[in-house]
Design a protein around this motif. Structure first.
Motif, PDB file in Angstrom:
ATOM      1  N   ASN A   1      15.587  38.926  39.984  1.00 61.49           N
ATOM      2  CA  ASN A   1      16.405  39.219  38.807  1.00 61.49           C
ATOM      3  C   ASN A   1      16.710  37.918  38.061  1.00 61.49           C
ATOM      4  OD1 ASN A   1      16.420  42.010  39.462  1.00 61.49           O
ATOM      5  ND2 ASN A   1      18.029  41.616  40.949  1.00 61.49           N
ATOM      6  N   ASN A   2      17.991  37.595  37.851  1.00 55.30           N
ATOM      7  CA  ASN A   2      18.323  36.379  37.114  1.00 55.30           C
ATOM      8  C   ASN A   2      18.722  35.230  38.051  1.00 55.30           C
ATOM      9  OD1 ASN A   2      20.680  38.065  37.556  1.00 55.30           O
ATOM     10  ND2 ASN A   2      21.840  36.587  36.355  1.00 55.30           N
ATOM     11  N   TYR A   3      18.330  35.331  39.326  1.00 58.23           N
ATOM     12  CA  TYR A   3      18.578  34.272  40.313  1.00 58.23           C
ATOM     13  C   TYR A   3      17.265  33.617  40.701  1.00 58.23           C
ATOM     14  CZ  TYR A   3      23.127  36.451  40.746  1.00 58.23           C
ATOM     15  OH  TYR A   3      24.367  36.958  40.474  1.00 58.23           O
ATOM     16  N   SER A   4      17.226  32.305  40.645  1.00 58.89           N
ATOM     17  CA  SER A   4      16.025  31.552  41.021  1.00 58.89           C
ATOM     18  C   SER A   4      16.387  30.578  42.136  1.00 58.89           C
ATOM     19  CB  SER A   4      15.481  30.758  39.829  1.00 58.89           C
ATOM     20  OG  SER A   4      15.215  31.606  38.739  1.00 58.89           O
ATOM     21  N   ASP A   5      15.559  30.537  43.172  1.00 61.66           N
ATOM     22  CA  ASP A   5      15.688  29.563  44.251  1.00 61.66           C
ATOM     23  C   ASP A   5      14.500  28.622  44.138  1.00 61.66           C
ATOM     24  OD1 ASP A   5      18.014  30.561  45.726  1.00 61.66           O
ATOM     25  OD2 ASP A   5      16.765  32.316  46.132  1.00 61.66           O
TER      26      ASP A   5
ATOM     27  N   SER B   1      20.055  40.561  31.075  1.00 60.83           N
ATOM     28  CA  SER B   1      20.122  41.120  29.716  1.00 60.83           C
ATOM     29  C   SER B   1      21.312  40.566  28.933  1.00 60.83           C
ATOM     30  CB  SER B   1      20.190  42.648  29.771  1.00 60.83           C
ATOM     31  OG  SER B   1      21.326  43.050  30.509  1.00 60.83           O
ATOM     32  N   SER B   2      22.341  40.115  29.650  1.00 58.44           N
ATOM     33  CA  SER B   2      23.508  39.524  28.979  1.00 58.44           C
ATOM     34  C   SER B   2      23.393  38.006  28.823  1.00 58.44           C
ATOM     35  CB  SER B   2      24.783  39.885  29.736  1.00 58.44           C
ATOM     36  OG  SER B   2      24.669  39.522  31.090  1.00 58.44           O
ATOM     37  N   GLY B   3      22.258  37.432  29.252  1.00 54.06           N
ATOM     38  CA  GLY B   3      22.026  36.010  29.052  1.00 54.06           C
ATOM     39  C   GLY B   3      22.446  35.110  30.198  1.00 54.06           C
ATOM     40  N   TYR B   4      22.938  35.684  31.305  1.00 46.95           N
ATOM     41  CA  TYR B   4      23.404  34.878  32.435  1.00 46.95           C
ATOM     42  C   TYR B   4      22.256  34.561  33.380  1.00 46.95           C
ATOM     43  CZ  TYR B   4      27.742  36.994  30.781  1.00 46.95           C
ATOM     44  OH  TYR B   4      28.787  37.431  30.006  1.00 46.95           O
ATOM     45  N   PHE B   5      22.347  33.396  34.054  1.00 47.82           N
ATOM     46  CA  PHE B   5      21.352  33.042  35.069  1.00 47.82           C
ATOM     47  C   PHE B   5      21.950  32.073  36.074  1.00 47.82           C
ATOM     48  CE2 PHE B   5      20.557  29.784  31.767  1.00 47.82           C
ATOM     49  CZ  PHE B   5      20.635  28.617  32.526  1.00 47.82           C
ATOM     50  N   THR B   6      21.279  31.979  37.226  1.00 52.13           N
ATOM     51  CA  THR B   6      21.612  31.007  38.255  1.00 52.13           C
ATOM     52  C   THR B   6      20.309  30.435  38.795  1.00 52.13           C
ATOM     53  OG1 THR B   6      23.634  32.152  38.910  1.00 52.13           O
ATOM     54  CG2 THR B   6      22.688  30.639  40.524  1.00 52.13           C
ATOM     55  N   VAL B   7      20.242  29.105  38.858  1.00 47.86           N
ATOM     56  CA  VAL B   7      19.111  28.412  39.481  1.00 47.86           C
ATOM     57  C   VAL B   7      19.695  27.512  40.558  1.00 47.86           C
ATOM     58  CG1 VAL B   7      17.165  26.845  39.146  1.00 47.86           C
ATOM     59  CG2 VAL B   7      17.822  28.399  37.297  1.00 47.86           C
ATOM     60  N   VAL B   8      19.256  27.714  41.809  1.00 49.26           N
ATOM     61  CA  VAL B   8      19.730  26.894  42.918  1.00 49.26           C
ATOM     62  C   VAL B   8      18.559  26.074  43.442  1.00 49.26           C
ATOM     63  CG1 VAL B   8      20.836  26.845  45.181  1.00 49.26           C
ATOM     64  CG2 VAL B   8      21.446  28.638  43.550  1.00 49.26           C
ATOM     65  N   PHE B   9      18.779  24.770  43.553  1.00 49.62           N
ATOM     66  CA  PHE B   9      17.782  23.860  44.103  1.00 49.62           C
ATOM     67  C   PHE B   9      18.148  23.597  45.557  1.00 49.62           C
ATOM     68  CE2 PHE B   9      17.679  23.310  39.586  1.00 49.62           C
ATOM     69  CZ  PHE B   9      16.331  23.164  39.304  1.00 49.62           C
ATOM     70  N   TRP B  10      17.210  23.890  46.461  1.00 51.24           N
ATOM     71  CA  TRP B  10      17.416  23.753  47.901  1.00 51.24           C
ATOM     72  C   TRP B  10      16.550  22.620  48.431  1.00 51.24           C
ATOM     73  CZ3 TRP B  10      20.983  27.039  50.031  1.00 51.24           C
ATOM     74  CH2 TRP B  10      21.292  28.195  49.316  1.00 51.24           C
ATOM     75  N   ASP B  11      17.124  21.785  49.292  1.00 55.43           N
ATOM     76  CA  ASP B  11      16.342  20.746  49.951  1.00 55.43           C
ATOM     77  C   ASP B  11      15.396  21.432  50.932  1.00 55.43           C
ATOM     78  OD1 ASP B  11      15.302  18.511  51.151  1.00 55.43           O
ATOM     79  OD2 ASP B  11      17.187  17.846  52.048  1.00 55.43           O
ATOM     80  N   PHE B  12      14.094  21.200  50.766  1.00 54.24           N
ATOM     81  CA  PHE B  12      13.095  21.850  51.605  1.00 54.24           C
ATOM     82  C   PHE B  12      13.091  21.267  53.021  1.00 54.24           C
ATOM     83  CE2 PHE B  12       8.540  22.869  52.671  1.00 54.24           C
ATOM     84  CZ  PHE B  12       8.728  24.236  52.742  1.00 54.24           C
ATOM     85  N   GLY B  13      13.631  20.074  53.168  1.00 54.41           N
ATOM     86  CA  GLY B  13      13.831  19.487  54.497  1.00 54.41           C
ATOM     87  C   GLY B  13      12.586  19.500  55.363  1.00 54.41           C
ATOM     88  N   ASP B  14      12.699  20.139  56.524  1.00 54.48           N
ATOM     89  CA  ASP B  14      11.588  20.194  57.483  1.00 54.48           C
ATOM     90  C   ASP B  14      10.651  21.358  57.228  1.00 54.48           C
ATOM     91  OD1 ASP B  14      12.547  17.949  58.831  1.00 54.48           O
ATOM     92  OD2 ASP B  14      13.854  19.164  60.104  1.00 54.48           O
TER      93      ASP B  14
ATOM     94  N   PHE C   1      21.845  21.329  44.363  1.00 48.22           N
ATOM     95  CA  PHE C   1      22.203  21.372  42.942  1.00 48.22           C
ATOM     96  C   PHE C   1      22.032  22.802  42.460  1.00 48.22           C
ATOM     97  CE2 PHE C   1      20.820  20.575  38.399  1.00 48.22           C
ATOM     98  CZ  PHE C   1      22.021  20.040  37.949  1.00 48.22           C
ATOM     99  N   SER C   2      22.883  23.225  41.538  1.00 49.70           N
ATOM    100  CA  SER C   2      22.660  24.518  40.895  1.00 49.70           C
ATOM    101  C   SER C   2      23.089  24.457  39.438  1.00 49.70           C
ATOM    102  CB  SER C   2      23.382  25.645  41.629  1.00 49.70           C
ATOM    103  OG  SER C   2      24.767  25.495  41.547  1.00 49.70           O
ATOM    104  N   VAL C   3      22.473  25.336  38.670  1.00 48.14           N
ATOM    105  CA  VAL C   3      22.756  25.460  37.243  1.00 48.14           C
ATOM    106  C   VAL C   3      23.054  26.929  36.991  1.00 48.14           C
ATOM    107  CG1 VAL C   3      21.873  25.117  34.910  1.00 48.14           C
ATOM    108  CG2 VAL C   3      21.091  23.624  36.757  1.00 48.14           C
ATOM    109  N   ASP C   4      24.185  27.183  36.345  1.00 49.63           N
ATOM    110  CA  ASP C   4      24.587  28.558  36.041  1.00 49.63           C
ATOM    111  C   ASP C   4      24.921  28.680  34.567  1.00 49.63           C
ATOM    112  OD1 ASP C   4      25.102  29.952  38.809  1.00 49.63           O
ATOM    113  OD2 ASP C   4      25.964  27.951  38.977  1.00 49.63           O
ATOM    114  N   LYS C   5      24.582  29.831  34.020  1.00 45.51           N
ATOM    115  CA  LYS C   5      25.048  30.160  32.680  1.00 45.51           C
ATOM    116  C   LYS C   5      25.881  31.419  32.816  1.00 45.51           C
ATOM    117  CE  LYS C   5      24.031  30.984  27.926  1.00 45.51           C
ATOM    118  NZ  LYS C   5      23.099  31.466  26.947  1.00 45.51           N
ATOM    119  N   SER C   6      27.140  31.330  32.402  1.00 45.22           N
ATOM    120  CA  SER C   6      28.041  32.464  32.510  1.00 45.22           C
ATOM    121  C   SER C   6      28.812  32.640  31.210  1.00 45.22           C
ATOM    122  CB  SER C   6      29.020  32.257  33.667  1.00 45.22           C
ATOM    123  OG  SER C   6      29.855  31.157  33.384  1.00 45.22           O
ATOM    124  N   ARG C   7      29.536  33.707  31.135  1.00 50.37           N
ATOM    125  CA  ARG C   7      30.289  34.029  29.926  1.00 50.37           C
ATOM    126  C   ARG C   7      31.402  33.013  29.681  1.00 50.37           C
ATOM    127  NH1 ARG C   7      32.982  39.711  29.941  1.00 50.37           N
ATOM    128  NH2 ARG C   7      31.011  39.958  30.972  1.00 50.37           N
TER     129      ARG C   7
END
Length: 147
Positions: free
Chosen positions: A32-36, A71-84, A113-119
């Motif tokens: 959906n509007n969540y990205s890892d 559809s309302s323009g919101y999103f979340t992108v989370v950056f995860w350390d891939f580590g091992d 790190f994460s980036v969010d767009k919210s109302r």
């Protein structure tokens, strides 16, 4: 050169290397509007993380189609350390990706790190050391003060 000076030089050199090494995107998972985004060598400083996002957001959109807004323009992108790397679920509270056709489809939950767009806050940045920032109307980065 005495040992203290050598230690300082090596430490400064290592810090510069940490800050300048290129970020490697290992994988992107979308729901959906969540990205890892699984990464290696992410910048160590708050400023470095935010600057990296601002510099690379258009490339991320072109290459990986992220962020993907609701559809309302919101999103979340989370950056995860891939580590091992990938592991089996085994341990409690790993992040697993069900779209992978293998038992080795989980990572340790180490968000960097994460980036969010919210109302309410528009674009916000979370750096996971208790600091949050928002992108001001004029492009300034503003630290969000905790209550």
């Amino acid at each position: 050169m005495d040992s203290f000076s050598l230690t300082v030089c090596v430490s400064v050199g290592y810090w510069i290397w940490l800050c300048l090494r290129p970020v490697k995107i290992v994988a992107v998972n979308q729901e959906n509007n969540y990205s890892d985004v699984l990464v290696r060598s992410f910048p160590p400083t708050d400023k470095g993380k935010i600057d990296w996002w601002l510099k690379n957001k258009d490339i991320l959109k072109e290459k990986y189609d992220i962020p993907k807004s609701s559809s309302s323009g919101y999103f979340t992108v989370v950056f995860w350390d891939f580590g091992d790397g990938y592991k089996e679920e085994g341990k409690y509270d790993r992040l697993c990706f069900d779209d992978m056709n293998t038992k080795v489809n989980c990572i340790e939950k180490d968000a960097v790190f994460s980036v969010d767009k919210s109302r309410n806050m528009d674009i916000t940045f979370t750096v996971y050391d208790d600091d949050n920032y928002r992108l001001g109307q004029n492009g300034d980065i503003i630290k969000i003060e905790s209550d």
